[in-house]
Motif scaffolding. Structure first.
Motif, mmCIF file in Angstrom:
data_model
loop_
_atom_site.group_PDB
_atom_site.id
_atom_site.type_symbol
_atom_site.label_atom_id
_atom_site.label_comp_id
_atom_site.label_asym_id
_atom_site.label_seq_id
_atom_site.Cartn_x
_atom_site.Cartn_y
_atom_site.Cartn_z
ATOM 1 N N LEU A 82 -6.286 -1.916 -4.717
ATOM 2 C CA LEU A 82 -7.604 -2.533 -4.581
ATOM 3 C C LEU A 82 -8.403 -2.451 -5.875
ATOM 4 C CD1 LEU A 82 -8.605 -1.431 -0.985
ATOM 5 C CD2 LEU A 82 -7.506 -3.530 -1.742
ATOM 6 N N GLU A 87 -9.726 -6.380 -3.937
ATOM 7 C CA GLU A 87 -9.426 -6.667 -2.529
ATOM 8 C C GLU A 87 -9.480 -8.154 -2.237
ATOM 9 O OE1 GLU A 87 -10.554 -5.106 1.928
ATOM 10 O OE2 GLU A 87 -11.770 -4.469 0.225
ATOM 11 N N TYR A 128 0.828 -1.207 0.000
ATOM 12 C CA TYR A 128 0.000 0.000 0.000
ATOM 13 C C TYR A 128 0.865 1.261 0.000
ATOM 14 C CZ TYR A 128 -4.283 -2.657 0.998
ATOM 15 O OH TYR A 128 -5.352 -3.505 0.936
#
Length: 124
Positions: A100, A105, A89
């Motif tokens: 995502l 996800e 991230y």
């Protein structure tokens, strides 16, 4: 209006050419969109791969070296995956990538597992 007149009418020919051009634009546009989406997904996988590799070097190898059997506990494995996800991230944010959106996800953990397996197979 006969069939011969139908094909010589400028308005009809112009409309037909416009429809053909629109269909062609839609086809080429969808190919371009798919190519762009594939490139974004490939870049997201590269970011995830970098995060997994970095986590392996900084966290996993340290633990393995300190153990006689060289194995991680289930809790340590879970922690390594969390670290890899967090690092991914962070890298993605700096690169302007939305992990995502690009990978999904639900599939992020699957990608991490695949990359860990690949990394393990290349390590001595």
């Amino acid at each position: 209006m006969s069939l011969d007149n139908l094909f010589t009418d400028d308005t009809l020919l112009t409309a037909a050419a416009a429809v053909v051009g629109l269909v062609w634009s839609l086809v080429k546009g969808s190919e371009q969109f798919q190519r762009l989406r594939d490139q974004r997904a490939q870049r997201a996988v590269q970011v995830l791969e970098a995060a997994v590799e970095e986590t392996y070097r900084t966290y996993v190898q340290t633990i393995k070296a300190a153990r006689a059997d060289g194995k991680l506990t289930p809790e340590e494995r879970r922690r390594a995956r969390e670290l890899a996800r967090a690092r991914a991230y962070a890298i993605a944010r700096t690169e302007g990538i939305d992990l995502l959106r690009d990978l999904g996800e639900r599939f992020l953990d699957l990608w991490i597992a695949k990359l860990v397996k690949r990394l393990k197979s290349t390590q001595p």
